[in-house]
Design a protein around this motif. Structure first.
Motif, PDB file in Angstrom:
ATOM      1  N   THR A 116       0.839  -1.198   0.000  1.00  0.00           N
ATOM      2  CA  THR A 116       0.000   0.000   0.000  1.00  0.00           C
ATOM      3  C   THR A 116       0.869   1.241   0.000  1.00  0.00           C
ATOM      4  OG1 THR A 116      -1.598  -1.232   1.281  1.00  0.00           O
ATOM      5  CG2 THR A 116      -1.913   1.127   1.159  1.00  0.00           C
ATOM      6  N   LEU A 117       0.647   2.057  -1.001  1.00  0.00           N
ATOM      7  CA  LEU A 117       1.453   3.270  -1.133  1.00  0.00           C
ATOM      8  C   LEU A 117       0.800   4.476  -0.477  1.00  0.00           C
ATOM      9  CD1 LEU A 117       2.367   3.003  -4.931  1.00  0.00           C
ATOM     10  CD2 LEU A 117       3.962   2.737  -3.037  1.00  0.00           C
ATOM     11  N   ALA A 118      -0.466   4.316  -0.189  1.00  0.00           N
ATOM     12  CA  ALA A 118      -1.242   5.491   0.228  1.00  0.00           C
ATOM     13  C   ALA A 118      -0.699   6.171   1.489  1.00  0.00           C
ATOM     14  CB  ALA A 118      -2.694   5.092   0.439  1.00  0.00           C
ATOM     15  N   ARG A 122       4.113  12.134   0.242  1.00  0.00           N
ATOM     16  CA  ARG A 122       4.155  12.481  -1.182  1.00  0.00           C
ATOM     17  C   ARG A 122       5.572  12.850  -1.641  1.00  0.00           C
ATOM     18  NH1 ARG A 122       0.352  17.235  -3.441  1.00  0.00           N
ATOM     19  NH2 ARG A 122       1.847  18.468  -2.247  1.00  0.00           N
ATOM     20  N   ASP A 123       6.285  13.600  -0.798  1.00  0.00           N
ATOM     21  CA  ASP A 123       7.652  14.002  -1.171  1.00  0.00           C
ATOM     22  C   ASP A 123       8.566  12.790  -1.337  1.00  0.00           C
ATOM     23  OD1 ASP A 123       7.001  16.623  -1.237  1.00  0.00           O
ATOM     24  OD2 ASP A 123       7.647  17.050   0.827  1.00  0.00           O
ATOM     25  N   LEU A 125       7.625   9.776  -2.062  1.00  0.00           N
ATOM     26  CA  LEU A 125       7.226   9.080  -3.294  1.00  0.00           C
ATOM     27  C   LEU A 125       7.808   9.772  -4.525  1.00  0.00           C
ATOM     28  CD1 LEU A 125       3.484   8.202  -2.583  1.00  0.00           C
ATOM     29  CD2 LEU A 125       5.275   6.572  -3.200  1.00  0.00           C
ATOM     30  N   ALA A 126       7.744  11.109  -4.510  1.00  0.00           N
ATOM     31  CA  ALA A 126       8.254  11.863  -5.673  1.00  0.00           C
ATOM     32  C   ALA A 126       9.759  11.661  -5.829  1.00  0.00           C
ATOM     33  CB  ALA A 126       7.926  13.341  -5.516  1.00  0.00           C
ATOM     34  N   PHE A 129      10.286   8.234  -7.182  1.00  0.00           N
ATOM     35  CA  PHE A 129       9.935   8.212  -8.614  1.00  0.00           C
ATOM     36  C   PHE A 129      11.118   8.690  -9.457  1.00  0.00           C
ATOM     37  CE2 PHE A 129       8.576  10.903 -12.178  1.00  0.00           C
ATOM     38  CZ  PHE A 129       8.036   9.939 -13.013  1.00  0.00           C
ATOM     39  N   LYS A 130      11.800   9.740  -8.955  1.00  0.00           N
ATOM     40  CA  LYS A 130      12.936  10.283  -9.730  1.00  0.00           C
ATOM     41  C   LYS A 130      14.132   9.340  -9.751  1.00  0.00           C
ATOM     42  CE  LYS A 130      11.609  15.069  -9.488  1.00  0.00           C
ATOM     43  NZ  LYS A 130      11.788  16.397  -8.944  1.00  0.00           N
ATOM     44  N   LEU A 175       9.298   0.611  -8.028  1.00  0.00           N
ATOM     45  CA  LEU A 175       9.017   1.688  -7.071  1.00  0.00           C
ATOM     46  C   LEU A 175       8.954   1.117  -5.658  1.00  0.00           C
ATOM     47  CD1 LEU A 175       8.339   4.757  -7.333  1.00  0.00           C
ATOM     48  CD2 LEU A 175       5.948   4.136  -7.172  1.00  0.00           C
TER      49      LEU A 175
END
Lengths: 187, 305
Positions: A116-118, A122-123, A125-126, A129-130, A175
Motif C-alpha cells: 500500500t502506497l497510500a 508524497r515528497d 514518493l516523488a 519516482f525520480k 518503485l
C-alpha cells in the motif's frame, strides 16, 4: 491522451508544412511543458534536454508534410522526441538503460493487498519516482501525465502493447523495491 | 483495448488505463463492476492512484525550458545546409596523398623482408672483400652470388606483400578509400627499390674492389631480379605466396645448374640463363607482369574469404 482538439493540431501541422512559423510557435506553446518534462525523464541534463527539445521542433518543421494522420499529433510529436533523444544519447555514448538489464533489480511481485502506497509521504514518493530508471519513468509519464492509451504509448515507445503493460507493472514493482530500500536505510 | 473476460480474476494490468480515462466505456463499466466485488483490485487501484498523483506532482516540479528555445530553433532551421562540393584535387594534394600512402607502407610491410635484403647486401659486400686479394676469376663467382641472392630475396619479399595471410593491416587497407592498386604499387616500389639500392651498393663495392664497370655488374642482376619479382607477385596474387616462392626458387635453381637443353619443357627453356638478361624484352615482360599484379589485385577471388 490530452484532450486537446485533435483537428486543431492537425490543422497546425498543415500550416507548419506550408512554412508557417507562427503555427510552429503555437504548437510549441501548447506542448513545451509536456515535451520538456518527458525529455527530462530520459536525461537528467537540463541543457541536453533543451537541445533535444530544439531538435524535436526542427524535426517537426522539416517532416510536418509527411504526417499522414495514422496516429494522433501528440503521439507523432512524442515519437519524434523519443527518437531524437535515443539517437543523441546513443551517439554520445550516454547510458540508456534497457529493461532487460533491470530485471534483477526488481523484487518479486507481492500480493497486491500487501503493498500500500497510500500511507507514504508524497515528497518521499516523488523522490523515489525520480530514482526510477528512465525506461520506467517515461512509461509512467506517458500514461499518467500525457494520459496516453496503451496503444499510443506502444506507438511512441515502438514496442508491442503487451510490453507497455509489463513495463507499467515492473515500474510499480521497482518503485516498491526502492521504497523498501529507503525504509531499510532509515532503520 | 484488451476486452475483459468474465472469469478474469484480477484486472490489475488495466487499472492504469482505467485511471487515465483511455479505456472505452464498456471496458470501464466492467472494471467498475469488478471493483465493487474485489478488495485486491481496490487496493491496487489506490496504489495506482497514488502513483498517478506522484507522477503529476513530480512533473509539476520540473523546470520549464528557457525562453530562447524558439530562437535557437529558428537559427537551426535558417542555418544554410552544409553541402560538400567535391573540389578537383590539386596536383600537390595528390602528390602529398601518394607520398603519405607510400611512406606508411614501410611500417605495414613485414619486417623480415627488410632484414633479409639487408643481410644479402652485407653478405655480398663481405664476399667482395674476402676475395678482393684473390685472382680476377673470383669476380665471376661474387657476381653470380649477387645475382642469385638479389633475385631470390626480392622475389620472396614481394610474394608476401599482400593478402590476408601476409598483411596484418589488410582489412584496414580494404576499409580505407585509398585504392588497393595504389597500395600494391607503393609496396612493390618500396621492396624492389630497397633491394635495388642494396644490390647497387654491393655492385659499387665489388666494382671498386675487383675493378670493372658498375653498370656491367648491375645488368647481371637487374633484369633477372625484375623478371623473377614480377613472376612472383603475379603468382602470389593469383595462386598464393608459397606457390609463388616455390616457382621462383625452381626458376632460379635451374639457372644456377649448368644444364644444356636444346629441346625440352617450356619451363626448362624459359629458365635458360641466356633468357635472363637485362634486355628490353625481359624488362617489358616484367613491366607487363607488374601491371597485371596491380590491376588484378583488387579482383582476386581470395579477397572474399
Amino acid at each position: 491522451m490530452n484532450k486537446e482538439p485533435a483537428n486543431d493540431d492537425t490543422q497546425q501541422l498543415r500550416l507548419i508544412a506550408a512554412g508557417d512559423r507562427q503555427a510552429l510557435a503555437e504548437l510549441y506553446e501548447r506542448y513545451q511543458h509536456s515535451l520538456f518534462s518527458y525529455l527530462l525523464q530520459l536525461t537528467p541534463d537540463y541543457g541536453l534536454a533543451e537541445e533535444l527539445l530544439q531538435d524535436t521542433l526542427v524535426a517537426i518543421w522539416k517532416s510536418a508534410h509527411s504526417f499522414e494522420g495514422r496516429s494522433s499529433v501528440q503521439t507523432w510529436i512524442f515519437s519524434i522526441a523519443r527518437r531524437q533523444a535515443h539517437n543523441t544519447l546513443r551517439q554520445r555514448k550516454l547510458p540508456l538503460a534497457k529493461e532487460i538489464d533491470l530485471a534483477g533489480l526488481i523484487s518479486p511481485d507481492p500480493e497486491p493487498e500487501e503493498f500500500t502506497l497510500a500511507f507514504i509521504a508524497r515528497d518521499e514518493l516523488a523522490e523515489t519516482f525520480k530514482q526510477l530508471p528512465p525506461v520506467y519513468r517515461e512509461v509512467l509519464v506517458l500514461t499518467f501525465a500525457q494520459e496516453c492509451s496503451y496503444q499510443e504509448v506502444a506507438n511512441i515507445l515502438d514496442v508491442p502493447l503487451g510490453t507497455v503493460k509489463s513495463r507499467l507493472s515492473n515500474a510499480r514493482r521497482m518503485l516498491r523495491t526502492l521504497l523498501d530500500a529507503r525504509e531499510r536505510m532509515k532503520r | 483495448m484488451t476486452p475483459l473476460s468474465n472469469n478474469q480474476k484480477h484486472i490489475t494490468d488495466l487499472l492504469p488505463a482505467y485511471l487515465n480515462g483511455s479505456l472505452d466505456p464498456s471496458n470501464a463499466a466492467q472494471i467498475d463492476t469488478h471493483l465493487l466485488q474485489c478488495k485486491t483490485c481496490q487496493t491496487e487501484l489506490t496504489n495506482w492512484e497514488t502513483i498517478k498523483n506522484t507522477v503529476h506532482f513530480a512533473i509539476a516540479s520540473e523546470p520549464l525550458p528557457s525562453t530562447h528555445v524558439l530562437d535557437q530553433v529558428w537559427s537551426k532551421i535558417d542555418a544554410p545546409s552544409i553541402e560538400v562540393h567535391a573540389r578537383p584535387k590539386s596536383i600537390h594534394h595528390t602528390f602529398v596523398h601518394v607520398w603519405l600512402v607510400f611512406t606508411h607502407q614501410i611500417r605495414l610491410i613485414h619486417k623480415s623482408i627488410w632484414i633479409a635484403s639487408t643481410l644479402v647486401g652485407l653478405f655480398c659486400c663481405s664476399l667482395a672483400f674476402i676475395f678482393s686479394r684473390q685472382a680476377q676469376n673470383h669476380l665471376q663467382y661474387v657476381t653470380s652470388i649477387l645475382v642469385l641472392f638479389t633475385a631470390v630475396v626480392a622475389s620472396s619479399g614481394i610474394a608476401f606483400l599482400h593478402g590476408t595471410e601476409n598483411d596484418a593491416g589488410f582489412e584496414i587497407t580494404l576499409a580505407t578509400p585509398t585504392s588497393l592498386r595504389v597500395v600494391m604499387l607503393c609496396r612493390m616500389v618500396l621492396v624492389i627499390g630497397y633491394n635495388f639500392v642494396f644490390a647497387a651498393m654491393a655492385s659499387f663495392i665489388i666494382a671498386l674492389v675487383h675493378g670493372g664497370g658498375i653498370w656491367e655488374i648491375m645488368q647481371l642482376w637487374l633484369g633477372p631480379m625484375l623478371l623473377l619479382s614480377s613472376i612472383s607477385v603475379s603468382l602470389s596474387i593469383s595462386i598464393g605466396a608459397a606457390f609463388a616462392i616455390a616457382i621462383s626458387l625452381i626458376l632460379e635453381a635451374l639457372q644456377a645448374i649448368p644444364i644444356t637443353i636444346e629441346r625440352g619443357l617450356f619451363v626448362l627453356q624459359f629458365a635458360r640463363p641466356d633468357v635472363w638478361q637485362t634486355s628490353p624484352p625481359v624488362i617489358l615482360l616484367a613491366l607487363l607482369l607488374f601491371m597485371f599484379a596491380v590491376f588484378y589485385a583488387p579482383r582476386q577471388p581470395r579477397l572474399s574469404n
